[in-house]
Structure formats: structure tokens, C-alpha cells
Design a protein around this motif. Structure first.
Motif, short mmCIF file in Angstrom:
data_model
loop_
_atom_site.label_atom_id
_atom_site.label_comp_id
_atom_site.label_asym_id
_atom_site.label_seq_id
_atom_site.Cartn_x
_atom_site.Cartn_y
_atom_site.Cartn_z
N ALA A 201 4.51 -4.00 9.82
CA ALA A 201 3.63 -3.63 8.71
C ALA A 201 2.44 -2.85 9.25
N PRO A 202 2.09 -1.73 8.61
CA PRO A 202 0.93 -0.96 9.07
C PRO A 202 -0.38 -1.63 8.67
N LEU A 203 -1.33 -1.66 9.57
CA LEU A 203 -2.71 -2.06 9.25
C LEU A 203 -3.53 -0.78 9.33
N ARG A 204 -4.02 -0.32 8.19
CA ARG A 204 -4.66 0.99 8.13
C ARG A 204 -6.18 0.89 7.99
N SER A 205 -6.84 2.01 8.28
CA SER A 205 -8.30 2.05 8.21
C SER A 205 -8.80 2.14 6.78
N GLY A 206 -7.93 2.50 5.84
CA GLY A 206 -8.31 2.59 4.43
C GLY A 206 -7.13 2.21 3.55
N PRO A 207 -7.39 1.96 2.24
CA PRO A 207 -6.32 1.51 1.34
C PRO A 207 -5.48 2.66 0.79
N PHE A 208 -4.93 3.45 1.71
CA PHE A 208 -4.12 4.60 1.32
C PHE A 208 -2.93 4.69 2.27
N ALA A 209 -1.80 5.15 1.75
CA ALA A 209 -0.61 5.26 2.58
C ALA A 209 -0.77 6.27 3.70
N ASP A 210 -1.70 7.23 3.52
CA ASP A 210 -1.90 8.23 4.56
C ASP A 210 -3.17 8.00 5.38
N ALA A 211 -3.78 6.82 5.25
CA ALA A 211 -4.95 6.49 6.07
C ALA A 211 -4.50 6.25 7.52
#
Length: 280
Positions: free
Chosen positions: A40-50
């Protein structure tokens, strides 16, 4: 100032344990979830391309403090404390404690006791599972998956040599924020390898430089030993022997074994000097 990568606090919401230490409109206890997707990706923002900050593997626990109502949860990984946004669909309430972990570089989960069946999932080194019973050469999980026995170990199983674990990743594509054999970055390689050997490890290379081992003096730096870590600004490599290192890097876009002197010269030519060599 608290490191935002490790501090679950935003102006709108923060973890309850930070009350009195940070400013936020509200403080919440948080709720523990488990990662149910293979990666699962942990991203810097709540966007699929973050930006991909890091990844969470199946079975990892995440304390969720907020949701944006558009498919993302904001929380903190229980393993290394990293904070970010993870897809809601990757999470579920924990149903049982994990009993085993994947010890192979990666393995397949089958829907029944046959390797001829089409796999239902691919799992990476370090993924955690709850095994409920044995079936010949397979371990059967609470999901009803059948995994080869020889690709699993009990949770407290440890590798003897973390460098040997890192060497198994040679050829893995470089992926910023990655921590599996499908894609990994320099600090992810260090973290996954050390974790497999039973050693806790921070996620990013600057955290690793600050938190791991002891710095070698100038005389010792010319005699690196297997398992030493060489740091540059934004990069880390693992010493294999007196002549070579293993590291995931964007120059090769892969995990490679490289001559140490040549790598140091190449990275220096690109504008970066060695900042420390640490011995664990």
C-alpha cells in the motif's frame, strides 16, 4: 522542531498524545487498522499522484487519525512511525494477530493447495500473515490463501546477515519510496534488510545516519567492514567487503553491487561528498 515525517499533526487535527506539544484544532486518539493489500502506498498528500513517501506491506499496522472522505486515510505506521496518507481501500480492522512473515524475496499466494492454480496475490519480504493451519507443503492463512511453507517464517525469525538480505535485492528496479523487490530506494533497502535481521531501523537516510550505529573516525573510514553504512546527503549504501557496496540508486535505476571507490568518485562528480560512515 518536530519532524513532520514522524509527527501526526496538522493544523486541522493531531494525535491525542501530542496535545500540549503542538497546535491543532482537535486532538484524536486514533484507531488501529491493518494493511490488507500486498503493498500500500503511503503518500505525502491525499491524492493518487502525490509523492510516494514510503510503502506499507500486508499485515502492517497503521494508526489512523483522520479521513478526507475521498478515499484516503491519514495516519502513522506503527512500525517506523512514518506519517502520511494511505488509501482507505488498503485498510481493514485487525481480525487476528499475525503469526508468520514472508522470508522469501517474494512469494505467491494460491487459492488452493496447488502451485498450478493461478495466484491470487504476490507478497513481498516482510509481509505479515495469520496462518491458521498446515496443508502438506502449504501454510493456509485466515484469508484462505495457500503459501509455500519454505517462503514463510515465524514472526521472530531473524536473518543472520542483513547484508546478505540486501544482496538478494540486486536487480530490483529503483523506486523512490519503495520497500519491496518490485521497487525499492536506498534507505528502503537498508530498512527492509535490517528489519529482516531483527534490527529496528528508521525509514529515511538522514534518520538512519542520525539514529544508527557509531560514526567511524577518519582512520577507520579507510577500512570499511561488511555491514558498515556509507552516507551522503540523501543517499546511503551498504558495505559488502573491502572493495564493494550494495545500494539502490537512481544512477543505475536499480539495486546494484558497485566498486566503492568508483561509486564515491561518481557521486562526488555529481556534487555530493560522503557525510559519514557508521558501524552498527
Amino acid at each position: 522542531m518536530d519532524d513532520p515525517r514522524l509527527t501526526p499533526a496538522r493544523p486541522e487535527v493531531a494525535a491525542k498524545y501530542l496535545e500540549g506539544k503542538v497546535r491543532a484544532a482537535r486532538f484524536v486518539e486514533g484507531e488501529v487498522f491493518e494493511v490488507v493489500e500486498a503493498i500500500a502506498p503511503l503518500r505525502s498528500g491525499p491524492f493518487a499522484d502525490a509523492e510516494l513517501a514510503t510503502q506499507a506491506l500486508k499485515g502492517e499496522r497503521v494508526t489512523v487519525y483522520d479521513r478526507n472522505g475521498e478515499g484516503f486515510a491519514w495516519g502513522q505506521l506503527n512500525s517506523d512511525g512514518y506519517v502520511g496518507w494511505i488509501p482507505d481501500a488498503a485498510l481493514a480492522k485487525p481480525a487476528a494477530s499475525p503469526t508468520h512473515k514472508v522470508t522469501a524475496l517474494r512469494t505467491f499466494a494460491f487459492p488452493g493447495p496447488s502451485i498450478k492454480l493461478p495466484p491470487v496475490e504476490t507478497l513481498s519480504l516482510g509481509a505479515k500473515l495469520t496462518v491458521t493451519r498446515e496443508d502438506a507443503a502449504f501454510a493456509v492463512t485466515r484469508d484462505g490463501w495457500y503459501l509455500p511453507h519454505r517462503h514463510l517464517g515465524v514472526l521472530d525469525a531473524v536473518e543472520n546477515d542483513f547484508v546478505a538480505v540486501a544482496e538478494r535485492f540486486v536487480g530490483t528496479p529503483y523506486l523512490w519510496g519503495g520497500k519491496s523487490s518490485l521497487g525499492i530506494d536506498c534507505s528502503g533497502l537498508v530498512q527492509v534488510s535490517l528489519n529482516a535481521a531483527g534490527t529496528g531501523c528508521p525509514r529515511d537516510s538522514d534518520m538512519q545516519q542520525d539514529g544508527l550505529g557509531r560514526a567511524l573516525d577518519s582512520a577507520q573510514m579507510h577500512r570499511p567492514q561488511r555491514g558498515d553504512l556509507i552516507f551522503w546527503k540523501g543517499h546511503v549504501a551498504i558495505v559488502r567487503d573491502s572493495d564493494t557496496i550494495v545500494h539502490a540508486n537512481a544512477h543505475h535505476m536499480a539495486t546494484v553491487v558497485e566498486n566503492t571507490r568508483e561509486a564515491i568518485a561518481r557521486i562526488r562528480a555529481a556534487g555530493s561528498e560522503v557525510t559519514a560512515i557508521k558501524r552498527l
